[in-house]
Design a protein around this motif. Structure first.
Motif, PDB file in Angstrom:
ATOM      1  N   ALA A 122       0.817  -1.218   0.000  1.00 24.23           N
ATOM      2  CA  ALA A 122       0.000   0.000   0.000  1.00 24.23           C
ATOM      3  C   ALA A 122       0.848   1.264   0.000  1.00 24.23           C
ATOM      4  CB  ALA A 122      -0.934  -0.010   1.199  1.00 24.23           C
ATOM      5  N   ASN A 123       2.099   1.146   0.415  1.00 26.16           N
ATOM      6  CA  ASN A 123       2.929   2.364   0.461  1.00 26.16           C
ATOM      7  C   ASN A 123       3.735   2.554  -0.826  1.00 26.16           C
ATOM      8  OD1 ASN A 123       4.774   0.384   0.698  1.00 26.16           O
ATOM      9  ND2 ASN A 123       5.500   0.947   2.733  1.00 26.16           N
ATOM     10  N   ALA A 124       3.370   1.835  -1.861  1.00 24.33           N
ATOM     11  CA  ALA A 124       4.013   2.002  -3.173  1.00 24.33           C
ATOM     12  C   ALA A 124       2.938   1.886  -4.251  1.00 24.33           C
ATOM     13  CB  ALA A 124       5.077   0.936  -3.380  1.00 24.33           C
ATOM     14  N   GLU A 125       3.325   2.137  -5.474  1.00 19.54           N
ATOM     15  CA  GLU A 125       2.350   2.013  -6.556  1.00 19.54           C
ATOM     16  C   GLU A 125       1.932   0.553  -6.714  1.00 19.54           C
ATOM     17  OE1 GLU A 125       3.093   4.507  -9.847  1.00 19.54           O
ATOM     18  OE2 GLU A 125       2.143   3.127 -11.249  1.00 19.54           O
ATOM     19  N   SER A 126       0.651   0.351  -6.914  1.00 23.44           N
ATOM     20  CA  SER A 126       0.147  -1.021  -6.953  1.00 23.44           C
ATOM     21  C   SER A 126      -1.044  -1.102  -7.910  1.00 23.44           C
ATOM     22  CB  SER A 126      -0.297  -1.419  -5.541  1.00 23.44           C
ATOM     23  OG  SER A 126      -0.737  -2.744  -5.513  1.00 23.44           O
ATOM     24  N   ILE A 127      -1.155  -2.218  -8.588  1.00 28.32           N
ATOM     25  CA  ILE A 127      -2.310  -2.432  -9.469  1.00 28.32           C
ATOM     26  C   ILE A 127      -3.088  -3.626  -8.946  1.00 28.32           C
ATOM     27  CG2 ILE A 127      -3.079  -2.903 -11.827  1.00 28.32           C
ATOM     28  CD1 ILE A 127      -0.442  -1.738 -12.805  1.00 28.32           C
ATOM     29  N   VAL A 128      -4.373  -3.411  -8.716  1.00 31.76           N
ATOM     30  CA  VAL A 128      -5.250  -4.491  -8.258  1.00 31.76           C
ATOM     31  C   VAL A 128      -6.050  -4.937  -9.472  1.00 31.76           C
ATOM     32  CG1 VAL A 128      -7.048  -5.148  -6.649  1.00 31.76           C
ATOM     33  CG2 VAL A 128      -5.383  -3.440  -5.981  1.00 31.76           C
ATOM     34  N   LEU A 129      -5.817  -6.163  -9.890  1.00 31.64           N
ATOM     35  CA  LEU A 129      -6.299  -6.628 -11.190  1.00 31.64           C
ATOM     36  C   LEU A 129      -7.187  -7.879 -11.032  1.00 31.64           C
ATOM     37  CD1 LEU A 129      -5.176  -5.570 -14.110  1.00 31.64           C
ATOM     38  CD2 LEU A 129      -4.039  -7.755 -14.152  1.00 31.64           C
ATOM     39  N   PRO A 130      -8.385  -7.708 -10.501  1.00 34.51           N
ATOM     40  CA  PRO A 130      -9.251  -8.887 -10.348  1.00 34.51           C
ATOM     41  C   PRO A 130      -9.720  -9.449 -11.698  1.00 34.51           C
ATOM     42  CG  PRO A 130     -10.374  -6.908  -9.610  1.00 34.51           C
ATOM     43  CD  PRO A 130      -8.996  -6.504  -9.954  1.00 34.51           C
ATOM     44  N   LYS A 174      -5.727   1.163 -10.152  1.00 34.21           N
ATOM     45  CA  LYS A 174      -4.335   1.522  -9.847  1.00 34.21           C
ATOM     46  C   LYS A 174      -4.337   2.381  -8.596  1.00 34.21           C
ATOM     47  CE  LYS A 174      -2.282   1.581 -14.459  1.00 34.21           C
ATOM     48  NZ  LYS A 174      -1.734   2.430 -15.511  1.00 34.21           N
ATOM     49  N   LEU A 175      -3.440   2.066  -7.692  1.00 37.16           N
ATOM     50  CA  LEU A 175      -3.337   2.823  -6.449  1.00 37.16           C
ATOM     51  C   LEU A 175      -1.927   3.372  -6.323  1.00 37.16           C
ATOM     52  CD1 LEU A 175      -5.015   0.231  -4.074  1.00 37.16           C
ATOM     53  CD2 LEU A 175      -6.076   2.317  -4.906  1.00 37.16           C
ATOM     54  N   ARG A 176      -1.839   4.572  -5.822  1.00 42.52           N
ATOM     55  CA  ARG A 176      -0.501   5.098  -5.514  1.00 42.52           C
ATOM     56  C   ARG A 176      -0.596   5.988  -4.288  1.00 42.52           C
ATOM     57  NH1 ARG A 176      -1.338   7.461 -10.656  1.00 42.52           N
ATOM     58  NH2 ARG A 176       0.119   5.969 -11.526  1.00 42.52           N
ATOM     59  N   GLY A 211       1.238  11.710  -0.403  1.00 41.51           N
ATOM     60  CA  GLY A 211       1.660  12.305   0.863  1.00 41.51           C
ATOM     61  C   GLY A 211       2.365  11.292   1.735  1.00 41.51           C
ATOM     62  N   GLU A 212       2.462  11.653   2.999  1.00 40.70           N
ATOM     63  CA  GLU A 212       3.195  10.794   3.919  1.00 40.70           C
ATOM     64  C   GLU A 212       2.333   9.619   4.375  1.00 40.70           C
ATOM     65  OE1 GLU A 212       4.790  13.005   7.123  1.00 40.70           O
ATOM     66  OE2 GLU A 212       5.942  14.320   5.816  1.00 40.70           O
ATOM     67  N   GLY A 213       3.005   8.533   4.746  1.00 37.07           N
ATOM     68  CA  GLY A 213       2.273   7.359   5.227  1.00 37.07           C
ATOM     69  C   GLY A 213       1.602   6.650   4.071  1.00 37.07           C
ATOM     70  N   ASN A 214       0.873   5.614   4.387  1.00 34.41           N
ATOM     71  CA  ASN A 214       0.238   4.855   3.314  1.00 34.41           C
ATOM     72  C   ASN A 214      -1.281   4.882   3.413  1.00 34.41           C
ATOM     73  OD1 ASN A 214      -0.123   3.286   5.505  1.00 34.41           O
ATOM     74  ND2 ASN A 214       1.362   1.733   4.892  1.00 34.41           N
ATOM     75  N   ARG A 215      -1.803   5.872   4.087  1.00 42.36           N
ATOM     76  CA  ARG A 215      -3.255   5.919   4.227  1.00 42.36           C
ATOM     77  C   ARG A 215      -3.911   6.721   3.122  1.00 42.36           C
ATOM     78  NH1 ARG A 215      -4.892   6.638  10.405  1.00 42.36           N
ATOM     79  NH2 ARG A 215      -3.988   4.733  11.178  1.00 42.36           N
ATOM     80  N   ARG A 216      -3.281   7.783   2.694  1.00 43.06           N
ATOM     81  CA  ARG A 216      -3.875   8.592   1.643  1.00 43.06           C
ATOM     82  C   ARG A 216      -3.407   8.030   0.305  1.00 43.06           C
ATOM     83  NH1 ARG A 216      -5.919  13.560   1.970  1.00 43.06           N
ATOM     84  NH2 ARG A 216      -5.010  13.778   4.019  1.00 43.06           N
ATOM     85  N   LEU A 217      -4.376   7.602  -0.481  1.00 46.80           N
ATOM     86  CA  LEU A 217      -4.036   6.946  -1.742  1.00 46.80           C
ATOM     87  C   LEU A 217      -4.763   7.614  -2.894  1.00 46.80           C
ATOM     88  CD1 LEU A 217      -4.430   3.223  -0.621  1.00 46.80           C
ATOM     89  CD2 LEU A 217      -2.293   4.385  -1.092  1.00 46.80           C
ATOM     90  N   GLY A 218      -4.057   7.716  -3.995  1.00 51.62           N
ATOM     91  CA  GLY A 218      -4.721   8.108  -5.231  1.00 51.62           C
ATOM     92  C   GLY A 218      -5.228   6.837  -5.890  1.00 51.62           C
ATOM     93  N   PHE A 219      -6.422   6.877  -6.421  1.00 52.80           N
ATOM     94  CA  PHE A 219      -6.950   5.679  -7.074  1.00 52.80           C
ATOM     95  C   PHE A 219      -7.426   6.007  -8.486  1.00 52.80           C
ATOM     96  CE2 PHE A 219     -10.549   7.572  -4.831  1.00 52.80           C
ATOM     97  CZ  PHE A 219     -11.551   7.547  -5.780  1.00 52.80           C
TER      98      PHE A 219
END
Lengths: 163, 148
Positions: free
Chosen positions: B72-80, B87-89, B92-100
């Motif tokens: 979650a703290n890096a770019e990731s693709i969830v591909l069901p 796509k998630l990235r 900001g700081e920490g891994n709670r705020r994500l762009g989707f």
């Protein structure tokens, strides 16, 4: 017309039925004899049947999801009205402001201790937008999850196989 | 006050132990919601109350599910599924705020930003499918790296 798969034919038939085809597309539709294509015919017959059914019905029934939301809105509105009109019960008189504040503070401390890493347990969508033409996005507040609701997406017919 | 100090130290110890074992990792599922009666997918048990309350359908099945390609703290693709994916990235700081970003094939359907704590799902609606609807569930889960 063998290059068109059944899903394409269904989509074209639906657009033809809705009158959404432009003059050139309509001419192409007729030149290629799509009206006699079995999939197109079946789709058109289904759409006509549905239209007849809707017109014959005394009152169209809203889709289940819409009825569901409408019921919730109505319940909320009625709930607010009742709460506003009802006087405070004797059993609630113990709830003085100080006690309410103390209880709220205790609950907040409890939640802060229980939550992992001190955060909220719900996702919060801060921004959601669709830049595609015809697509609209809204964020729906819900109790246990955040919902990004997209409207305007293409309908997928039953049996459509996702890759 | 001694018991309070002991309890506090115990909780801090547990939290620290949890941090070393678990790693937040995105997970997602493409769910098919239907109006017909039938058994729900048992893997959706946790989400069913919210799914039913929000969407109002009777039956929910997983069409595909997948773990993200990165934490979650890096770019990731969830591909069901290859057709619908997220796509998630981190923002900001920490891994709670994500762009989707929610895609259908190459087409970006929606993009945004969310604060996503662990085990707090985000639902993104997909298109109507037959008499039902597709819904993408995205969630950050705390998982042991080898237990994924």
């Amino acid at each position: 017309m063998s290059e068109l798969n059944p899903n394409d034919r269904q989509l074209i038939a639906t657009e033809y039925f809705d009158g959404a085809l432009g003059p050139e597309e309509l001419a192409w539709f007729e030149e290629n004899g799509l009206a006699s294509d079995p999939v197109v015919k079946e789709t058109l017959e289904g759409a006509r049947g549905l239209r007849e059914l809707v017109r014959r019905g005394a009152r169209p029934e809203p889709p289940a999801a819409l009825a569901f939301y409408w019921e919730r809105v109505r319940a909320d509105v009625q709930g607010v009205g009742r709460a506003g009109a009802r006087p405070m019960r004797a059993s609630w008189r113990w709830a003085t402001p100080v006690r309410v504040l103390a209880t709220a503070a205790a609950v907040l401390v409890g939640i802060a201790l229980v939550l992992p890493r001190g955060g909220s347990m719900m996702s919060t969508v801060e921004r959601a937008e669709s830049r595609q033409p015809g697509l609209y996005t809204s964020v729906v507040p819900a109790r246990g999850a955040s919902v990004v609701w997209i409207t305007g997406l293409e309908y997928l017919p039953e049996g459509y196989v996702l890759r | 006050m001694r018991w309070l100090a002991v309890a506090w130290l115990g909780m801090a110890g547990l939290a620290a132990a949890g941090d070393t074992r678990a790693e937040p990792w995105p997970w997602g599922a493409l769910v098919l919601a239907r109006m017909d009666e039938g058994p729900n997918d048992p893997r959706l048990e946790k989400y069913l109350p919210d799914l039913k309350r929000v969407f109002g359908y009777r039956r929910y099945e997983i069409y595909g599910q997948a773990w993200g390609t990165g934490p979650a703290n890096a770019e990731s693709i969830v591909l069901p599924t290859k057709e619908f994916f997220v796509k998630l990235r981190p923002r900001g700081e920490g891994n709670r705020r994500l762009g989707f970003e929610f895609f259908r094939n190459e087409r970006l359907l929606v993009e945004g930003e969310a604060v996503m704590p662990v085990s707090a799902p985000l639902f993104i609606t997909g298109p109507e499918y037959g008499h039902g609807k597709l819904v993408m569930i995205v969630e950050i889960r705390d998982v042991a790296p080898k237990g994924r």
